[in-house]
Design a protein around this motif. Structure first.
Motif, mmCIF file in Angstrom:
data_model
loop_
_atom_site.group_PDB
_atom_site.id
_atom_site.type_symbol
_atom_site.label_atom_id
_atom_site.label_comp_id
_atom_site.label_asym_id
_atom_site.label_seq_id
_atom_site.Cartn_x
_atom_site.Cartn_y
_atom_site.Cartn_z
ATOM 1 N N LEU A 75 22.661 -98.765 7.255
ATOM 2 C CA LEU A 75 23.756 -99.065 6.336
ATOM 3 C C LEU A 75 24.255 -100.468 6.689
ATOM 4 O O LEU A 75 24.221 -100.856 7.855
ATOM 5 C CB LEU A 75 24.921 -98.078 6.529
ATOM 6 N N HIS A 86 25.783 -102.138 1.163
ATOM 7 C CA HIS A 86 26.504 -100.922 0.775
ATOM 8 C C HIS A 86 27.989 -101.226 0.604
ATOM 9 O O HIS A 86 28.541 -102.045 1.335
ATOM 10 C CB HIS A 86 26.348 -99.827 1.846
ATOM 11 N N MET A 109 32.256 -95.804 -0.114
ATOM 12 C CA MET A 109 31.488 -94.647 0.399
ATOM 13 C C MET A 109 32.273 -93.839 1.439
ATOM 14 O O MET A 109 32.148 -92.618 1.504
ATOM 15 C CB MET A 109 30.185 -95.130 1.056
ATOM 16 N N TYR A 125 23.130 -81.193 0.711
ATOM 17 C CA TYR A 125 23.959 -82.380 0.917
ATOM 18 C C TYR A 125 23.040 -83.497 1.408
ATOM 19 O O TYR A 125 22.330 -83.309 2.400
ATOM 20 C CB TYR A 125 25.091 -82.074 1.908
ATOM 21 N N ASN A 152 21.324 -86.673 3.138
ATOM 22 C CA ASN A 152 21.478 -87.407 4.388
ATOM 23 C C ASN A 152 21.723 -88.877 4.048
ATOM 24 O O ASN A 152 20.839 -89.562 3.530
ATOM 25 C CB ASN A 152 20.202 -87.239 5.227
ATOM 26 N N ILE A 153 22.938 -89.352 4.348
ATOM 27 C CA ILE A 153 23.320 -90.725 3.991
ATOM 28 C C ILE A 153 22.480 -91.737 4.770
ATOM 29 O O ILE A 153 22.296 -92.869 4.349
ATOM 30 C CB ILE A 153 24.839 -90.931 4.273
ATOM 31 N N CYS A 154 21.956 -91.332 5.916
ATOM 32 C CA CYS A 154 21.134 -92.229 6.741
ATOM 33 C C CYS A 154 19.647 -91.911 6.579
ATOM 34 O O CYS A 154 18.875 -92.027 7.546
ATOM 35 C CB CYS A 154 21.520 -92.104 8.210
ATOM 36 N N TYR A 187 26.171 -86.785 7.020
ATOM 37 C CA TYR A 187 26.494 -86.035 5.807
ATOM 38 C C TYR A 187 27.983 -86.164 5.563
ATOM 39 O O TYR A 187 28.768 -86.315 6.501
ATOM 40 C CB TYR A 187 26.118 -84.556 5.977
ATOM 41 N N LYS A 188 28.386 -86.063 4.271
ATOM 42 C CA LYS A 188 29.813 -86.212 3.964
ATOM 43 C C LYS A 188 30.208 -85.231 2.884
ATOM 44 O O LYS A 188 29.488 -85.036 1.910
ATOM 45 C CB LYS A 188 30.082 -87.644 3.487
#
Ligand code: R2B
Ligand code: URA
Length: 308
Positions: free
Chosen positions: A37, A42, A47, A83, A85-87, A96-97
């Motif tokens: 990120l 981004h 986010m 959900y 995986n943001i990474c 996760y968020k």
């Protein structure tokens, strides 16, 4: 020569900056390599700007199941949903968020969690987050406790039972304090008592750099001490106030203190180290134990969000 304990990060000012690094201001952009990120790629405030609770734990699958669990608890989503995986662009850490809760894996041991925390603290800074609570949900070996007991850390201590984290910086040993937030620990203890489903205690947590010899196990590939030496050491740890042993809490405590983040370590004990070294309980029993810190922290977050 070790210098004295560093004093930094009081966390008392109303809107503290979590980072304390003048060089960051001089950088045009910041790429958080192990998250994949960056400030240039981004919109971090969009986010992550609403994040209030960051829960971290060793395993990526446990942190994924935590986000599913907390989504259901907070009625922000279906626990059966996927959900993302943001990474996903890296396999170093998973993130996760859901709503104000971020769930991040940190791998095993001090170096791994330290890298993750540097980038997490910068991420919170770039996203302009405020009033964030950081919680480590983990596993540990207990001392003199029934397996399955949840230990909330009063202070993280090193292998000599001293509440300090030692790091070599520019060739010199630097010592940092590892004390955690007492009020937060008490509040978490109350949540455990209200759940009334498993034993929860507050105690000191010993953090080691190794799972085997570092934790006085007799079953590693190498061992230079006797069973009697081991017993004496663990009893000494107990008398010093240590109730569990894991591998990340000292640097976690030090980085909470330096950043001013309110932090807590909540670990379930998988075995009593006075009784043995091997993890012989059934897979299902161990999985059930690992849900306990999630349930306790889940009830804490729910309580905090409903109170505002
Ligand atoms: C607890 O469990 C892991 C070792 O099995 C380590 O990350 C820790 O702190
Ligand atoms: N994690 C540890 O670091 N030690 C144990 O004994 C169990 C889990």
């Amino acid at each position: 020569m070790a210098s004295g304990l560093e004093q930094s990060g009081t966390g008392k000012s109303p809107n503290p900056s979590y980072v304390k690094n003048p060089h960051l201001d001089l950088m045009k952009e910041d790429f958080l390599y192990h998250f994949d990120l960056g400030t240039a790629t981004h919109d971090l405030p969009a986010m992550f700007g609403d994040v209030k609770f960051v829960c971290v734990g060793g395993s990526s699958s446990r942190m994924k199941s935590f986000i599913q669990f907390i989504a259901g608890e907070l009625k922000l989503g279906d626990p059966k949903d996927e959900y993302p995986n943001i990474c996903a662009g890296t396999d170093r850490f998973a993130m996760y968020k859901v709503g104000p809760v971020l769930s991040v894996s940190h791998g095993m041991g001090v170096p791994s969690i330290a890298i993750m925390l540097h980038e997490l603290i910068k991420l919170l800074h770039h996203a302009r987050c405020s009033d964030v609570t950081l919680l480590r949900l983990g596993t540990s070996g207990g001392i003199g406790l029934e397996p399955g007991t949840v230990v909330i850390t009063r202070q993280a201590v090193d292998g000599s039972f001293v509440p300090q984290f030692e790091q070599v910086i520019l060739g010199k040993k630097v010592l940092r304090s590892t004390a955690l937030d007492e009020t937060l620990a008490e509040e978490l203890l109350q949540c455990g008592k209200q759940l009334n489903d498993f034993e929860t205690v507050i105690g000191d947590t010993m953090c080691t750099l190794d799972f085997y010899e570092g934790q006085a196990r007799l079953d590693g590939a190498f061992c230079s001490y006797s069973e009697e030496d081991k017993r004496r050491y663990l009893n000494e740890a107990y008398r010093a106030g240590v109730r569990n042993i894991e591998m990340e809490s000292t640097v976690f405590g030090a980085m909470c203190k330096m950043s001013g983040l309110q932090g807590a370590v909540v670990c379930v004990t998988l075995l009593d180290r006075l009784q043995g070294d091997q993890m012989t309980s059934s897979h299902d029993l161990l999985l059930g134990y690992q849900l306990r810190p999630q349930r306790l922290v889940g009830s804490y977050i729910k309580k905090k969000l409903n109170a505002v």
